[in-house]
Write an enzyme that holds these catalytic residues in place. Sequence first.
Site, PDB file in Angstrom:
ATOM      1  CG  HIS A 116      -2.073  -0.922   1.144  1.00 25.17           C
ATOM      2  ND1 HIS A 116      -3.187  -0.661   0.374  1.00 25.17           N
ATOM      3  CD2 HIS A 116      -2.292  -2.133   1.723  1.00 25.17           C
ATOM      4  CE1 HIS A 116      -4.048  -1.672   0.496  1.00 25.17           C
ATOM      5  NE2 HIS A 116      -3.520  -2.585   1.296  1.00 25.17           N
ATOM      6  CG  ASP A 149      -2.713  -3.548   5.352  1.00 25.91           C
ATOM      7  OD1 ASP A 149      -1.807  -2.712   5.282  1.00 25.91           O
ATOM      8  OD2 ASP A 149      -3.875  -3.323   4.972  1.00 25.91           O
ATOM      9  CD  GLU A 150      -5.535  -5.697   1.910  1.00 29.31           C
ATOM     10  OE1 GLU A 150      -6.635  -6.254   1.977  1.00 29.31           O
ATOM     11  OE2 GLU A 150      -5.368  -4.549   1.437  1.00 29.31           O
ATOM     12  CB  VAL A 151       2.901  -7.750   1.227  1.00 25.98           C
ATOM     13  CG1 VAL A 151       3.959  -8.060   0.167  1.00 25.98           C
ATOM     14  CG2 VAL A 151       3.328  -6.553   2.074  1.00 25.98           C
TER      15      VAL A 151
END
Length: 840
Positions: free
Chosen positions: A429, A515-517
């Site tokens: 992100h 988060d959310e790699v």
Amino acid sequence: MSYNFLKSSMSTVMVLVLTVFGAISVDAQEIHRKIEVKWTMEDGNLGKENPVSKFVIYNTSKEDVSCKNWSLWFNFMRGINVNSVDKKFKIAHRNGDLYQLSFVDGNLTLPASGSIEVSFRTNGTLPNFTDAPAGLYITYDDSTQINAHPVIYNTINKEYTLGEKLNILAAQYDLNRLHESSDVQKIIPSPSALQQGEGFYTISSKSTLWTNPSFEKEGIYLRKFLKETSGITLSPKKQDKKSAGIKILQNVSLREEAYELLIDNKGITIFAAAAKGAFYAIQSLKSLLPAQYWNADLEKIEIPAVGIKDQPRYGYRGLMLDVARNFHSKETVKRIIDLMAMYKLNTLHLHLNDDEGWRLEIPSLPELTEVGSVRNAFYADGNSLQPSYGSGANPQTKLYYSVNDFKEILEHAQKNHIQVIPELETPGHARAAIKSMEARYRKFMKLGNREEAEKYLLNDKADQSEYFSAQSWNDNVMNVAKPSVYRFISKVLDELKGMYQEAGIPLEKVHLGGDEVPRGAWEKSPEITRLRDSLNFSSVNQLWPYYINKIADLCKLKGLKLAGWEEMGMVNNGNGMVTNPALVNQDIQVDVWNNLIGGGQEDLAYHLANAGYKVVYTSASNFYFDIAWKNTFNEPGHTWAGFTNVKKSYSFLPENYFLNVFTNNFGDKLTDGLLANKVKLTDEGKRNIIGVKGAAWTEKILNNERLEHMLFPRVIALAERAWAPKPIWETGTNFNETAFLKDYAGFMKKLGIQELQKLNTLNGGYLYRLPALGLRVYEESLICNVEYPGFDIYYTSDGTVPNLQSKKYTQIIPLDRAKTYRFSVITKDGKVGDIITLKF
């Protein structure tokens, strides 16, 4: 560019008007001035999996328009099956949510006053109007200049059949009835112990105030509140502690946020150990003060007699606000802080950067805001970001907080006893930061200064990794093998600390995302390969805990505590992410959002707490306030986590989550035994649940009106669960629904009759979501109610739009099937809810 959202009845067109600022000279055809675009759903596709929708492109001129050498660009959060498009057209995904529609058939022509349709299939579903494409603009392929031109665009709202409307309204009617029984809750949030006294204490200009010297600011705050709210100026006479009618006294045996409040016919006495406790006692006084005393000029007010002993259930009571996806001004943030304080929330988590924007000035790295805060259609030169979430063709300026803005937010929060935790989203992100540092790299390379150019570079130029993030980006992950990544994080943290110091407020904790790699990141980076080999790692998965350790150590060196999303306490050992006990000793706070029923991670918060992590439970199922309230087309918000109304927020059980979960997030009954083997909290795990937090992601929240609509009143239910003691219906193995419904009814009565009426006057009034109207046809009569009490329904029977001069609903209406009825909730100051039209 400006946005004008017009939403009234289900049959009304919702128009998105795009206004050009600083228009650029264009191709002689000026096609953008000759066309209008409409988006609509194919019949029967709304709510269906992989639906078909279409653009209808209208030629509003009296001459044919060639479809050669121009393209239509748009943002669309749902993935498009590009192979579903007719071969005369081409839709290409560029990055993120940006798409380009071009014309393959060079001979295609838009006839004068005619139109063409471009249909395409969407991945997933399209449940409501905020899923529609947005931010449309045209570019010309053969122009000698960089060009981009907004076009007039509208979407057609869903028109429900009479039967569909009546089913929706009947279900809402039944839900609304839940608040009909029970007494009104005395205070929101509920105190630990409250004993009702007899009589009341009268506050007037003769009333005197004495405060312990430690609570002088709280005394000033109380005086100001009474003056501004009810017009009462407390007597300026100096009184001794014994004779004053209102006293704020110190009791050092209480906890920092605890207080005692005693009201009888002789006076008001507050006991607290610290300023926070005294401040929260005043918030309880404000909650006790009836709504009719607010926004008035009175000679006296009466406060009911009570005895209260109170302290919060959780030390961390928070709200995460995303200002990166769509920016929200410091004035907006300060308004939110005021309401957070009123309901005893104490932590504002500011999400300051993401793929789509960087929103805080960092003076030593000016590119972060020069590039990272600007979105426009001219992004190919690397000096801005691409349009996202309907931001449109032309740049908007000053969409970030200056250093002084940020300090002003910090100071306002401190006055309200709220800690601001800044979030620097890393390593995923991070596209806004990555692109900004690429621009910095180019600037210094032109000056021949390679060392300075590479000093804060966040990506590996030779990286050939292929990945696709949750928001459809393919270039949004920092390369954790680069020393410059840690140099960048360190520099930003140092500047953040400086801002806090200048504001006279210590920076104690920072949130570094995590988060959310996406899967595939780092797989084909030469720099990552060299790092893996040097560490004898067999998989890029091992780089994750390596990175978390690195940033945790960096924070410790700076005297900071580290917070992050749940993945900071997890690791992928080859079969997906699981709890990582190896990092517990790094003392990382993890914010756990993923508890979606049926998703497989329903007990993740408990796994992490039992392992020893300090958990702030940020339940997506209950406290994600960007989620739509209910499943109707005119209800704004995301739907991936189901639907969340006040009842769902209020019903959250942080330490016994599964006790009252009987359906999935979309209301479908659970398969027997689905949750039977889920992990429960241990005694140690319960101690590690340190708080609860709500979150507002702003992909679909473009302005202050929509933000306040999405936040309130659901944030007030969050405050109840964060502060109030554990209710009886959170204990045991069987859910006590009777006790729950009794408490819920009392809460809703207090909310509707008192608290929301106060919000009509505070800070000029808040734009909270008005209650939904419920309606049933019963024995040829119409019976109505509202979602929370204290609001009036107005109606007409001649098809006209109701207003404050229309009939007010007070009793059952005899149904005349020859008439067209229209209903709406309307407040005394003229705010209008959804308009319901019934034509029998």
